[in-house]
Design an enzyme around this catalytic site. Structure first.
Site, PDB file in Angstrom:
ATOM      1  N   ASP A  15       0.897  -1.117  -0.078  1.00 39.84           N
ATOM      2  CA  ASP A  15       0.162  -0.178  -0.119  1.00 39.84           C
ATOM      3  C   ASP A  15       1.064   1.280   0.130  1.00 39.84           C
ATOM      4  O   ASP A  15       2.247   1.256   0.198  1.00 39.84           O
ATOM      5  CB  ASP A  15      -0.900   0.125   1.218  1.00 39.84           C
ATOM      6  CG  ASP A  15      -2.057   0.966   0.986  1.00 39.84           C
ATOM      7  OD1 ASP A  15      -2.100   1.607   0.111  1.00 39.84           O
ATOM      8  OD2 ASP A  15      -2.574   1.422   2.280  1.00 39.84           O
ATOM      9  N   SER A  16       0.285   2.283  -0.185  1.00 38.07           N
ATOM     10  CA  SER A  16       0.960   3.752  -0.222  1.00 38.07           C
ATOM     11  C   SER A  16       1.765   3.956   1.151  1.00 38.07           C
ATOM     12  O   SER A  16       2.607   4.696   1.255  1.00 38.07           O
ATOM     13  CB  SER A  16       0.172   4.745  -0.675  1.00 38.07           C
ATOM     14  OG  SER A  16      -1.085   4.638   0.335  1.00 38.07           O
ATOM     15  N   CYS A  78      -3.783  -1.310  -1.691  1.00 30.09           N
ATOM     16  CA  CYS A  78      -4.247   0.009  -2.049  1.00 30.09           C
ATOM     17  C   CYS A  78      -5.079   0.474  -3.047  1.00 30.09           C
ATOM     18  O   CYS A  78      -5.369  -0.304  -4.334  1.00 30.09           O
ATOM     19  CB  CYS A  78      -3.013   1.066  -2.489  1.00 30.09           C
ATOM     20  SG  CYS A  78      -3.310   2.771  -2.687  1.00 30.09           S
ATOM     21  N   GLU A 158      -4.720   8.388  10.374  1.00 33.91           N
ATOM     22  CA  GLU A 158      -3.443   8.548  10.711  1.00 33.91           C
ATOM     23  C   GLU A 158      -3.093   9.154  12.030  1.00 33.91           C
ATOM     24  O   GLU A 158      -2.340   8.809  12.828  1.00 33.91           O
ATOM     25  CB  GLU A 158      -2.337   9.193   9.747  1.00 33.91           C
ATOM     26  CG  GLU A 158      -2.609   8.656   8.251  1.00 33.91           C
ATOM     27  CD  GLU A 158      -1.172   7.992   7.776  1.00 33.91           C
ATOM     28  OE1 GLU A 158      -0.273   8.210   8.500  1.00 33.91           O
ATOM     29  OE2 GLU A 158      -1.292   7.102   6.967  1.00 33.91           O
ATOM     30  N   CYS A 190     -11.002   2.827   0.599  1.00 33.32           N
ATOM     31  CA  CYS A 190      -9.843   3.193   0.882  1.00 33.32           C
ATOM     32  C   CYS A 190      -9.172   2.574   2.059  1.00 33.32           C
ATOM     33  O   CYS A 190      -9.953   2.503   3.110  1.00 33.32           O
ATOM     34  CB  CYS A 190      -9.601   4.891   1.119  1.00 33.32           C
ATOM     35  SG  CYS A 190      -8.176   5.553   1.731  1.00 33.32           S
ATOM     36  N   HIS A 192      -7.420   3.377   4.749  1.00 34.59           N
ATOM     37  CA  HIS A 192      -7.518   4.051   6.011  1.00 34.59           C
ATOM     38  C   HIS A 192      -9.020   3.773   6.408  1.00 34.59           C
ATOM     39  O   HIS A 192      -9.110   4.109   7.725  1.00 34.59           O
ATOM     40  CB  HIS A 192      -7.205   5.304   5.678  1.00 34.59           C
ATOM     41  CG  HIS A 192      -5.556   5.678   5.600  1.00 34.59           C
ATOM     42  ND1 HIS A 192      -5.070   5.244   4.319  1.00 34.59           N
ATOM     43  CD2 HIS A 192      -4.572   6.208   6.478  1.00 34.59           C
ATOM     44  CE1 HIS A 192      -3.599   5.577   4.766  1.00 34.59           C
ATOM     45  NE2 HIS A 192      -3.424   6.029   5.834  1.00 34.59           N
TER      46      HIS A 192
HETATM   47  N1  DGL Z   1      -3.997   3.714   0.762  1.00 33.92           N
HETATM   48  C1  DGL Z   1      -4.773   4.485  -0.268  1.00 33.92           C
HETATM   49  C2  DGL Z   1      -5.828   3.972  -0.774  1.00 33.92           C
HETATM   50  O1  DGL Z   1      -6.487   2.776  -0.272  1.00 33.92           O
HETATM   51  C3  DGL Z   1      -4.908   5.773   0.372  1.00 33.92           C
HETATM   52  C4  DGL Z   1      -3.945   6.800   0.990  1.00 33.92           C
HETATM   53  C5  DGL Z   1      -3.319   7.570  -0.050  1.00 33.92           C
HETATM   54  O2  DGL Z   1      -3.690   8.363  -0.533  1.00 33.92           O
HETATM   55  O3  DGL Z   1      -2.063   6.942  -0.417  1.00 33.92           O
HETATM   56  O4  DGL Z   1      -6.270   4.290  -1.656  1.00 33.92           O
END
Ligand code: DGL
Length: 270
Positions: A15-16, A78, A158, A190, A192
């Site tokens: 993931d990011s 992600c 976060e 997403c 998060h």
């Molecule tokens: N993890 C990213 C997603 O699921 C969200 C966070 C980001 O913008 O990198 O899209």
């Protein structure tokens, strides 16, 4: 000749940043005998506000990094990469299976929505890509989809503001138009967002089913491995966690996302 992975090989997840650890948690719960390697691109997060070419470049590099560990499957935790660059990950994975979160989230939402009026929330890039909307329509001709980007949810998660009043106010603002559209299921598109589940559920009310793509993808991973005779039988061990930068509060945030303690956090060059 395509590479035939071993059942003992790990599952690579990326993931990011820290958010995809919600997928790691779901995988660990459902498949405790799998070895998991997680890469969080903490040096370059967020992806959701970046352009498509940049997201595709990052996706190729993230997948190449995981390929060094010879995984039997790559899970793109992600949503943003799943929406805009799944093909790039597949090309880089050279025959190793690749699962993104969009299909899993969309089919799970359709199962839970009686009215077929489904809301989707995600990053700006995910919502603008139309990936969830397209997948839902592909699976069901009659579904009505209402989408909304919720960029402020990422920093709130976060920050650990899962049940904070500020999160409630922002959620009310973001979700009002979806509620006006009388949705009965809402995809948390997403990684998060599951962190904010209690507040989001409160704001949308009990009649709206929340679809957490982490749980849905874990089920898909299990089916994928079992169909191919690739289910692991390792003794349960903590996931291996790789990051491209170690932000000061990474461990605290990561452990909050996971709900269990992490071992060593390894810094890698991307
Ligand atoms: N993890 C990213 C997603 O699921 C969200 C966070 C980001 O913008 O990198 O899209």
């Amino acid at each position: 000749m395509p590479h035939q992975p071993s059942s003992r090989a790990p599952i690579g997840v990326f993931d990011s940043g820290v958010g995809g650890l919600t997928v790691v948690r779901a995988l660990r719960d459902l498949l405790p005998n799998e070895r998991l390697i997680y890469f969080g691109d903490t040096a370059r997060v967020p992806y959701g506000t970046k352009s498509e070419p940049t997201i595709r470049k990052y996706a190729a590099e993230d997948a190449a990094l995981l390929m060094r560990y010879e995984p039997k499957l790559i899970v793109v935790a992600c949503n943003t990469v799943s929406a805009l660059a799944l093909d790039v990950v597949e090309d880089t994975a050279k025959g190793v299976g690749v699962l993104g979160v969009i299909k899993a989230g969309a089919s799970s939402a359709l199962k839970k929505s009686a009215e077929k009026r489904i809301g989707v929330i995600g990053t700006q890039a995910t919502i603008a890509s139309y990936a969830y909307q397209r997948e839902l329509h592909r699976l069901n001709d009659d579904v009505q989809v209402f989408a909304k980007a919720c960029p402020l949810f990422v920093p709130l998660a976060e920050e650990g503001f899962a049940t904070h009043e500020a999160t409630r106010l922002i959620a009310k603002e973001y979700l009002a138009e979806l509620l006006d559209s009388r949705i009965d299921a809402l995809i948390l598109g997403c990684t998060h967002y599951p962190i904010l589940k209690p507040t989001i559920q409160d704001v949308v009310g009990k009649k709206v089913a929340l679809i957490d793509s982490a749980e849905a993808i874990a089920q898909e991973v299990k089916a994928h491995l079992s169909e191919r005779g690739l289910l692991g039988d390792a003794s349960p061990e903590p996931p291996r966690v790789l990051v491209s930068d170690v932000p000061q509060r990474f461990r605290a945030i990561a452990e909050r996302f996971l709900g269990f303690e992490l071992g060593e956090i390894e810094l890698v060059e991307i």
